[in-house]
Design a protein around this motif. Structure first.
Motif, PDB file in Angstrom:
ATOM      1  N   HIS A 191       0.844  -1.209   0.000  1.00 17.11           N
ATOM      2  CA  HIS A 191       0.000   0.000   0.000  1.00 17.11           C
ATOM      3  C   HIS A 191       0.872   1.249   0.000  1.00 17.11           C
ATOM      4  CE1 HIS A 191      -3.013  -2.785   2.150  1.00 17.11           C
ATOM      5  NE2 HIS A 191      -3.599  -2.470   1.026  1.00 17.11           N
TER       6      HIS A 191
ATOM      7  N   ALA B   9       2.478   1.901  -3.268  1.00  7.61           N
ATOM      8  CA  ALA B   9       1.522   2.438  -4.241  1.00  7.61           C
ATOM      9  C   ALA B   9       1.434   3.961  -4.123  1.00  7.61           C
ATOM     10  CB  ALA B   9       0.148   1.806  -4.025  1.00  7.61           C
TER      11      ALA B   9
ATOM     12  N   GLU C  57       4.667   5.564  -5.533  1.00  6.73           N
ATOM     13  CA  GLU C  57       4.670   5.553  -7.001  1.00  6.73           C
ATOM     14  C   GLU C  57       3.710   6.594  -7.569  1.00  6.73           C
ATOM     15  OE1 GLU C  57       5.528   0.742  -7.104  1.00  6.73           O
ATOM     16  OE2 GLU C  57       3.831   1.527  -8.259  1.00  6.73           O
ATOM     17  N   SER C  58       2.529   6.686  -7.005  1.00  6.10           N
ATOM     18  CA  SER C  58       1.554   7.633  -7.579  1.00  6.10           C
ATOM     19  C   SER C  58       1.995   9.072  -7.339  1.00  6.10           C
ATOM     20  CB  SER C  58       0.146   7.379  -7.047  1.00  6.10           C
ATOM     21  OG  SER C  58       0.015   7.800  -5.717  1.00  6.10           O
TER      22      SER C  58
ATOM     23  N   ALA D 232      -2.812   5.689  -6.445  1.00  8.76           N
ATOM     24  CA  ALA D 232      -2.393   4.644  -5.503  1.00  8.76           C
ATOM     25  C   ALA D 232      -3.416   3.522  -5.448  1.00  8.76           C
ATOM     26  CB  ALA D 232      -2.188   5.241  -4.101  1.00  8.76           C
ATOM     27  N   LYS D 233      -4.688   3.879  -5.316  1.00  9.42           N
ATOM     28  CA  LYS D 233      -5.688   2.829  -5.125  1.00  9.42           C
ATOM     29  C   LYS D 233      -5.815   1.949  -6.380  1.00  9.42           C
ATOM     30  CE  LYS D 233      -9.687   4.366  -7.317  1.00  9.42           C
ATOM     31  NZ  LYS D 233     -10.654   3.580  -8.103  1.00  9.42           N
TER      32      LYS D 233
ATOM     33  N   LYS E 288      -3.417   0.761  -7.863  1.00 10.56           N
ATOM     34  CA  LYS E 288      -2.345  -0.237  -7.758  1.00 10.56           C
ATOM     35  C   LYS E 288      -2.617  -1.284  -6.679  1.00 10.56           C
ATOM     36  CE  LYS E 288       1.008   3.367  -8.935  1.00 10.56           C
ATOM     37  NZ  LYS E 288       1.096   3.152 -10.372  1.00 10.56           N
ATOM     38  N   PHE E 289      -3.721  -1.171  -5.965  1.00  6.31           N
ATOM     39  CA  PHE E 289      -4.072  -2.176  -4.956  1.00  6.31           C
ATOM     40  C   PHE E 289      -4.624  -3.393  -5.710  1.00  6.31           C
ATOM     41  CE2 PHE E 289      -2.961   0.994  -2.274  1.00  6.31           C
ATOM     42  CZ  PHE E 289      -3.901   1.621  -1.469  1.00  6.31           C
ATOM     43  N   GLU E 290      -3.741  -4.313  -6.080  1.00  6.54           N
ATOM     44  CA  GLU E 290      -4.137  -5.409  -6.954  1.00  6.54           C
ATOM     45  C   GLU E 290      -5.244  -6.265  -6.366  1.00  6.54           C
ATOM     46  OE1 GLU E 290       0.302  -6.056  -8.856  1.00  6.54           O
ATOM     47  OE2 GLU E 290      -0.940  -7.810  -8.422  1.00  6.54           O
TER      48      GLU E 290
END
Lengths: 121, 172
Positions: free
Chosen positions: B7, B10, B13-14, B100-101, B103-105
């Motif tokens: 988390h 993510a 990165e964002s 970010a969210k 990227k929450f696979e």
């Protein structure tokens, strides 16, 4: 060529407008949510819509479905932070022509706009 | 349920993507830490998360950093306490949290509309049942902090290493 920018953020509308002006588009209108966009589409008759997803009152996907119920010709590019595969599929099923993920560079969104309009020709 | 390293990554990165693309300046990060006491901010943008993650994201600035970053973002001199300024801060929060969210696979997460608070040295208390992590961020325009507060979270899919809880992080 008429372009309608639909986004509840004035900052994003300004940024997108500056990209469009650099591409040579001059006839640009703005809407602050999907409901505002519905009335502007009827009056302005855009050739292209840059459409945000998350907006108050009426979100972008609801606006798109409403638009496509009577208009399959107007090009629509979803410009949004929603980048999950499920969201992109949902937008395609709703009738979007292209998809740009925020944040973007002026070059990247310019290419998406040019490609979308070239495909419409 | 706890905030996991994936988390945090993510959000790193964002944030980097936003600063690389639309703000146009490098951003670096100090070690994330568990929130221990409210932090004072002059401007903060807050956005809620719902779905498989329930919580909120806060981006907190001092006045100078906020003005400098908004000026770079919009390309125009930023004026505090105006709707345009608040809108720009809200969009920064929107893009960091939204990026970010995404990227929450394997998780279905929605974000709300951002709220912006402008008041010298105000504090925002995280939800009482939430675990909160602070990510200090550094730019040439000034520093800011990202606070991630999760009240509940469905575990991420993936390896044990990705799912490492952040309980070992040092306290503020």
């Amino acid at each position: 060529m008429r372009v309608l920018i639909v986004d509840d953020s004035k900052t994003m509308r300004k940024i997108e407008r500056s990209v469009l002006v650099k591409l040579g588009y001059e006839d640009i209108e703005e809407a602050v949510n999907g409901q505002d966009a519905m009335s502007k589409v009827a009056a302005f008759k855009p050739d292209l819509i840059l459409l945000d997803w998350n907006m108050p009152i009426m979100d972008g996907i609801t606006f798109l479905r409403n638009l496509r119920a009577k208009d399959t010709a107007t090009r629509v590019i979803m410009v949004t932070t929603e980048s999950e595969k499920s969201r992109v599929i949902e937008a395609i099923k709703a009738g979007v022509n292209n998809y740009a993920v925020k944040p973007f560079t002026p070059d990247s969104i310019s290419k998406i706009i040019e490609t979308t309009m070239a495909n419409a020709a | 349920m706890s905030i996991q390293a994936a988390h945090i990554n993510a959000f790193l990165e964002s944030t980097k993507t936003l600063f690389d693309t639309m703000i146009g300046m490098p951003v670096s990060f100090e070690t994330p830490k568990i929130k221990d006491g409210n932090q004072p901010y002059d401007i903060s943008g807050v956005i809620g998360l719902s779905g498989d993650v329930v919580g909120c994201v806060l981006i907190g600035f001092d006045q100078d950093a906020a003005i400098n970053i908004v000026t770079k973002f919009t390309g125009e001199p930023a004026e505090l306490n105006t709707p345009d300024f608040d809108d720009a801060i809200g969009e920064v929060v929107n893009m960091i949290a939204g990026g970010a969210k995404a990227k929450f696979e394997g998780m279905d997460v929605s974000i709300g509309c951002p709220s912006v608070i402008t008041s010298p040295k105000h504090q925002v208390t995280s939800p009482s049942a939430a675990e909160s992590i602070i990510i200090p961020c550094v730019t040439a325009a000034g520093g800011f902090q990202i606070e991630i507060s999760f009240r509940s979270v469905t575990p991420l899919s993936g390896t044990a290493e990705r799912n490492t809880p952040v309980t070992q992080m040092k306290r503020a």
